[in-house]
Design a protein around this motif. Structure first.
Motif, short mmCIF file in Angstrom:
data_model
loop_
_atom_site.label_atom_id
_atom_site.label_comp_id
_atom_site.label_asym_id
_atom_site.label_seq_id
_atom_site.Cartn_x
_atom_site.Cartn_y
_atom_site.Cartn_z
N CYS A 30 19.86 40.68 25.65
CA CYS A 30 18.47 41.13 25.65
C CYS A 30 18.03 41.48 24.23
CB CYS A 30 18.30 42.34 26.57
SG CYS A 30 18.52 41.93 28.30
N LEU A 39 18.80 44.83 22.02
CA LEU A 39 18.40 46.00 22.79
C LEU A 39 19.56 46.56 23.62
CD1 LEU A 39 14.91 44.73 24.03
CD2 LEU A 39 15.39 46.32 22.15
N VAL A 42 19.66 48.20 28.25
CA VAL A 42 18.76 47.53 29.19
C VAL A 42 19.48 47.45 30.54
CG1 VAL A 42 17.53 45.38 29.72
CG2 VAL A 42 17.71 46.17 27.34
N SER A 43 18.76 47.77 31.62
CA SER A 43 19.34 47.72 32.97
C SER A 43 19.17 46.33 33.55
CB SER A 43 18.66 48.75 33.87
OG SER A 43 18.85 50.04 33.37
N ASN A 57 24.48 47.43 32.49
CA ASN A 57 23.60 47.69 31.35
C ASN A 57 24.09 46.89 30.15
OD1 ASN A 57 21.87 49.75 32.49
ND2 ASN A 57 23.68 51.05 32.48
N TYR A 79 13.57 47.78 31.15
CA TYR A 79 13.78 48.49 29.89
C TYR A 79 12.53 49.28 29.55
CZ TYR A 79 15.18 49.23 25.00
OH TYR A 79 15.53 49.78 23.79
N ILE A 103 12.55 40.71 25.76
CA ILE A 103 11.86 41.79 26.45
C ILE A 103 10.47 41.94 25.84
CG2 ILE A 103 11.91 44.24 27.05
CD1 ILE A 103 14.21 42.64 28.31
#
Length: 164
Positions: A30, A39, A42-43, A57, A79, A103
């Motif tokens: 991500c 990043l 991020v989930s 994550n 996110y 994202i």
């Protein structure tokens, strides 16, 4: 004796269909859409069509790996108010490499104050956000299982659908 052991092993495998199922995984990275920064945190969620939820994550470098078994389903990436959905991922794949997931800014962050009230947004910001949305729909693509997916927006969610 060797034949009996081999026969028993084959019978056990035939009795357990999961012994032949693939241990599929989804991997990717991500990054920020605008500046390509990695990043962390991020989930990533995988919701199977049979009702299970599997999640993880991203690490400090934005990388993730998620074991999904042999299930079809939907990927949701969240996110800080950003959400990307990759819908209808088919089953039967050893590894699904999403490569780089960009994202995109959450447009609602500009439209509402922290208390939920409507924020004042100047015309220039609105035009900038509309241009960004247009750019994303026209240019942003992801490749999943050799299929290029084109995004669309549904309210504020950026959606890629494997069946479209």
């Amino acid at each position: 004796m060797k034949y009996i052991i081999a026969l028993v092993a084959v019978l056990i495998l035939l009795e357990n269909p999961k012994a032949f199922s693939q241990n599929s995984s989804i991997i990717g990275k991500c990054i920020d859409y605008k500046n390509s920064d990695e990043l962390p945190g991020v989930s990533i969620y995988f919701y199977t069509h049979s009702g299970k939820e599997i999640d993880t994550n991203t690490d400090m470098n934005g990388n993730f790996a998620l074991k999904i078994g042999d299930e079809s389903g939907d990927i949701i990436i969240r996110y800080f108010g950003h959400e990307i959905k990759i819908l209808n991922i088919p089953n039967g794949n050893k590894q699904i490499d999403l490569d780089k997931i960009k994202i995109v800014e959450n447009f609602n962050l500009f439209l509402f104050n922290a208390d939920g009230s409507l924020a004042y947004v100047d015309k220039e910001t609105i035009n900038e956000l509309n241009c960004l949305r247009k750019e994303i729909v026209e240019e942003y693509r992801i490749k999943v299982l050799e299929k290029e997916l084109k995004p669309y927006f549904k309210w504020n969610d950026l959606i890629f659908d494997f069946q479209k």
